[in-house]
Motif scaffolding. Structure first.
Motif, PDB file in Angstrom:
ATOM      1  N   GLY A  76     -45.111  12.315  -9.891  1.00 41.40           N
ATOM      2  CA  GLY A  76     -43.727  11.813  -9.203  1.00 41.40           C
ATOM      3  C   GLY A  76     -42.838  12.493  -8.947  1.00 41.40           C
ATOM      4  N   ASP A  77     -43.074  14.132  -9.399  1.00 40.97           N
ATOM      5  CA  ASP A  77     -41.899  14.877  -9.310  1.00 40.97           C
ATOM      6  C   ASP A  77     -41.926  15.515  -7.822  1.00 40.97           C
ATOM      7  OD1 ASP A  77     -40.296  16.870 -11.654  1.00 40.97           O
ATOM      8  OD2 ASP A  77     -40.646  17.829  -9.778  1.00 40.97           O
ATOM      9  N   THR A  78     -40.639  15.817  -7.483  1.00 38.20           N
ATOM     10  CA  THR A  78     -40.507  15.988  -6.013  1.00 38.20           C
ATOM     11  C   THR A  78     -40.278  17.704  -5.646  1.00 38.20           C
ATOM     12  OG1 THR A  78     -38.240  15.656  -6.201  1.00 38.20           O
ATOM     13  CG2 THR A  78     -39.550  13.896  -5.489  1.00 38.20           C
ATOM     14  N   ARG A  79     -40.371  18.331  -7.049  1.00 36.01           N
ATOM     15  CA  ARG A  79     -40.162  19.672  -6.576  1.00 36.01           C
ATOM     16  C   ARG A  79     -41.622  20.327  -5.969  1.00 36.01           C
ATOM     17  NH1 ARG A  79     -38.479  20.882 -13.075  1.00 36.01           N
ATOM     18  NH2 ARG A  79     -39.279  18.641 -13.092  1.00 36.01           N
ATOM     19  N   GLY A  80     -41.229  21.429  -5.148  1.00 35.82           N
ATOM     20  CA  GLY A  80     -42.438  21.975  -4.746  1.00 35.82           C
ATOM     21  C   GLY A  80     -43.043  22.892  -5.573  1.00 35.82           C
ATOM     22  N   TRP A  81     -44.227  23.332  -5.120  1.00 38.59           N
ATOM     23  CA  TRP A  81     -45.041  24.317  -6.200  1.00 38.59           C
ATOM     24  C   TRP A  81     -44.305  25.650  -6.529  1.00 38.59           C
ATOM     25  CZ3 TRP A  81     -45.909  29.496  -5.319  1.00 38.59           C
ATOM     26  CH2 TRP A  81     -45.860  29.972  -4.053  1.00 38.59           C
ATOM     27  N   ARG A  82     -43.604  26.193  -5.797  1.00 41.43           N
ATOM     28  CA  ARG A  82     -42.580  27.517  -6.162  1.00 41.43           C
ATOM     29  C   ARG A  82     -41.771  26.993  -7.119  1.00 41.43           C
ATOM     30  NH1 ARG A  82     -39.928  32.539  -3.254  1.00 41.43           N
ATOM     31  NH2 ARG A  82     -38.459  32.868  -4.525  1.00 41.43           N
ATOM     32  N   THR A  83     -40.952  25.864  -6.796  1.00 43.24           N
ATOM     33  CA  THR A  83     -39.760  25.673  -7.827  1.00 43.24           C
ATOM     34  C   THR A  83     -40.476  25.170  -9.222  1.00 43.24           C
ATOM     35  OG1 THR A  83     -38.311  24.873  -5.968  1.00 43.24           O
ATOM     36  CG2 THR A  83     -37.904  23.988  -8.311  1.00 43.24           C
ATOM     37  N   ALA A  84     -41.634  24.409  -9.233  1.00 44.70           N
ATOM     38  CA  ALA A  84     -42.225  23.852 -10.129  1.00 44.70           C
ATOM     39  C   ALA A  84     -42.674  25.088 -11.315  1.00 44.70           C
ATOM     40  CB  ALA A  84     -43.404  23.124  -9.862  1.00 44.70           C
ATOM     41  N   LEU A  85     -43.429  26.114 -10.556  1.00 43.48           N
ATOM     42  CA  LEU A  85     -43.672  27.223 -11.091  1.00 43.48           C
ATOM     43  C   LEU A  85     -42.535  27.864 -11.999  1.00 43.48           C
ATOM     44  CD1 LEU A  85     -46.405  29.260  -9.367  1.00 43.48           C
ATOM     45  CD2 LEU A  85     -46.628  28.215 -11.445  1.00 43.48           C
TER      46      LEU A  85
END
Length: 218
Positions: A76-85
């Motif tokens: 459910g998290d809306t962060r993209g892969w870059r921000t998540a990393l």
């Protein structure tokens, strides 16, 4: 005599005591005899929970892995892969900086440690879900692990002494201000981490764009 309501010893108590010992004195300080003394129990009673010292250290390492935030990889998290990393790397480094002496054990890989495996699974799953091919997703997990662990092992700024006479300009013409680094250790190290992390993510973003473009042509 009535039995105590809570057991004198538990797996969690042993891990907490061992983690505190590792934090303050290092891996070499941990022994079943020392832990038994710290916990106020007999040595053999530890073996009801852990068979060896190595198992205790593995549990300590996993308890540190469990401190790393993985919410950014939830469905459910809306962060993209870059921000998540990025956010994961920051949380990972924070946990390791709190417990730097356990990093050599963590560096051996997750093995069978549950929290360590959940961490690896979350990163890999998020990358493949974002469209990274499996091989690249594996490489990203390894790359980030190398970078974060390396940043937690020591301080660049803290490696210089607070003595301006130590760096003679005749020998080290570019280190005239190096003696000032020690007092700015946290700022310098934090900036270095963020600079390196941004560089890694910038490079990965370029690769990702190529992958997406290639997939579109296919």
């Amino acid at each position: 005599m009535a039995r105590p309501r809570k057991p004198l010893l538990s797996t969690d108590r042993i891990v907490e005591a061992a983690r505190a010992l590792v934090d303050t004195e290092g891996l070499a300080a941990v022994s079943t005899r020392r832990l038994a003394a710290e916990l106020g129990v007999s040595g053999p009673s530890l073996y009801n929970h852990f068979r060896t010292k190595d198992q205790i250290l593995e549990a300590v390492a996993d308890s540190v892995s469990a401190q790393v935030d993985l919410d950014m990889f939830e469905a459910g998290d809306t962060r993209g892969w870059r921000t998540a990393l990025h956010d994961w790397a920051v949380s990972y480094r924070a946990a390791l900086r709190e417990h730097p002496n356990i990093v050599p054990v963590l560096a051996q890989g997750p093995g069978r440690r549950p929290a360590g495996l959940r961490l690896a699974d979350a990163v890999y799953g998020a990358m493949t879900d974002a469209g990274w091919p499996p091989a690249q997703a594996t490489s990203i997990g390894a790359l980030m692990r190398y970078f974060v662990m390396g940043s937690a092992l020591g301080s660049f700024a803290g490696g210089f002494v607070d003595d301006e006479t130590a760096y003679d300009p005749a020998d080290y013409p570019h280190l005239g201000q190096a003696h000032l680094l020690a007092e700015k250790q946290d700022v310098v190290d934090e900036r270095a981490f963020e600079t390196g992390l941004a560089a890694l993510l910038d490079g990965l973003s370029v690769q990702y764009e190529r992958i997406v473009a290639a997939a579109g042509r296919g």
